[in-house]
Scaffold this motif. Sequence first.
Motif, mmCIF file in Angstrom:
data_model
loop_
_atom_site.group_PDB
_atom_site.id
_atom_site.type_symbol
_atom_site.label_atom_id
_atom_site.label_comp_id
_atom_site.label_asym_id
_atom_site.label_seq_id
_atom_site.Cartn_x
_atom_site.Cartn_y
_atom_site.Cartn_z
ATOM 1 N N THR A 69 0.846 -1.189 0.000
ATOM 2 C CA THR A 69 0.000 0.000 0.000
ATOM 3 C C THR A 69 0.884 1.242 0.000
ATOM 4 O OG1 THR A 69 -0.090 0.180 2.408
ATOM 5 C CG2 THR A 69 -1.779 -1.210 1.353
ATOM 6 N N THR A 85 1.447 8.240 -3.415
ATOM 7 C CA THR A 85 0.353 8.006 -4.361
ATOM 8 C C THR A 85 0.555 8.810 -5.645
ATOM 9 O OG1 THR A 85 -1.151 7.602 -2.518
ATOM 10 C CG2 THR A 85 -2.154 8.066 -4.635
ATOM 11 N N TYR A 99 -2.490 -1.502 -9.672
ATOM 12 C CA TYR A 99 -2.960 -1.658 -8.301
ATOM 13 C C TYR A 99 -4.280 -2.397 -8.308
ATOM 14 C CZ TYR A 99 -6.112 2.299 -9.091
ATOM 15 O OH TYR A 99 -7.078 3.131 -9.588
ATOM 16 N N LYS A 101 -7.682 -2.837 -5.721
ATOM 17 C CA LYS A 101 -8.318 -2.226 -4.574
ATOM 18 C C LYS A 101 -8.963 -3.316 -3.732
ATOM 19 C CE LYS A 101 -10.625 1.966 -3.584
ATOM 20 N NZ LYS A 101 -11.151 3.198 -3.993
ATOM 21 N N ASN A 105 -8.061 0.098 0.707
ATOM 22 C CA ASN A 105 -6.642 0.153 0.347
ATOM 23 C C ASN A 105 -6.404 -0.192 -1.116
ATOM 24 O OD1 ASN A 105 -5.633 0.724 2.987
ATOM 25 N ND2 ASN A 105 -6.045 -1.397 3.529
ATOM 26 N N ARG A 106 -5.405 0.462 -1.670
ATOM 27 C CA ARG A 106 -4.894 0.119 -2.997
ATOM 28 C C ARG A 106 -3.565 -0.591 -2.789
ATOM 29 N NH1 ARG A 106 -5.633 5.370 -6.933
ATOM 30 N NH2 ARG A 106 -7.900 5.365 -6.905
ATOM 31 N N TYR A 107 -3.440 -1.750 -3.372
ATOM 32 C CA TYR A 107 -2.199 -2.521 -3.276
ATOM 33 C C TYR A 107 -1.461 -2.392 -4.604
ATOM 34 C CZ TYR A 107 -3.763 -4.449 1.120
ATOM 35 O OH TYR A 107 -4.160 -4.586 2.420
#
Length: 130
Positions: A69, A85, A99, A101, A105-107
């Motif tokens: 993240t 980001t 990424y 989601k 959270n965005r991985y």
Amino acid sequence: MAIDPLVARFAEHVATRDDPPPYVPPRQDREAILERLDTALRALGVRLRNRRHTLAQLCVALAGHPKATAVQLAEEVGFVRQTVTMALAVLLPPGYVAYEKKGRNRYYRYTRAGEDWLLPLLTGEVASAA
């Protein structure tokens, strides 16, 4: 009869002209890696030196994780989440980072193209072409 030094040097040159130069391995220290990444990021259009350097540090940090993240990466490199980001957004259009989601959270992770782009830059074995 003594050989003229000029003739001796020229003869040496002709005898060794097809020998490849000795292999000098690329530097693997963190600064050399960041410089190679900085050059590659300039080719992607990242203009400001501090932005390229920030993104270069994030590229190295993300390489240590299958996915992470922005908060995890921010803690690792000492930046705020928003900076991470915004910096990673530069690598999304060329397809180097993707990424997924999950919840809030965005991985982030490297794509196959991103891994192929990054590995030569980390090792220094190939010129840094974007």
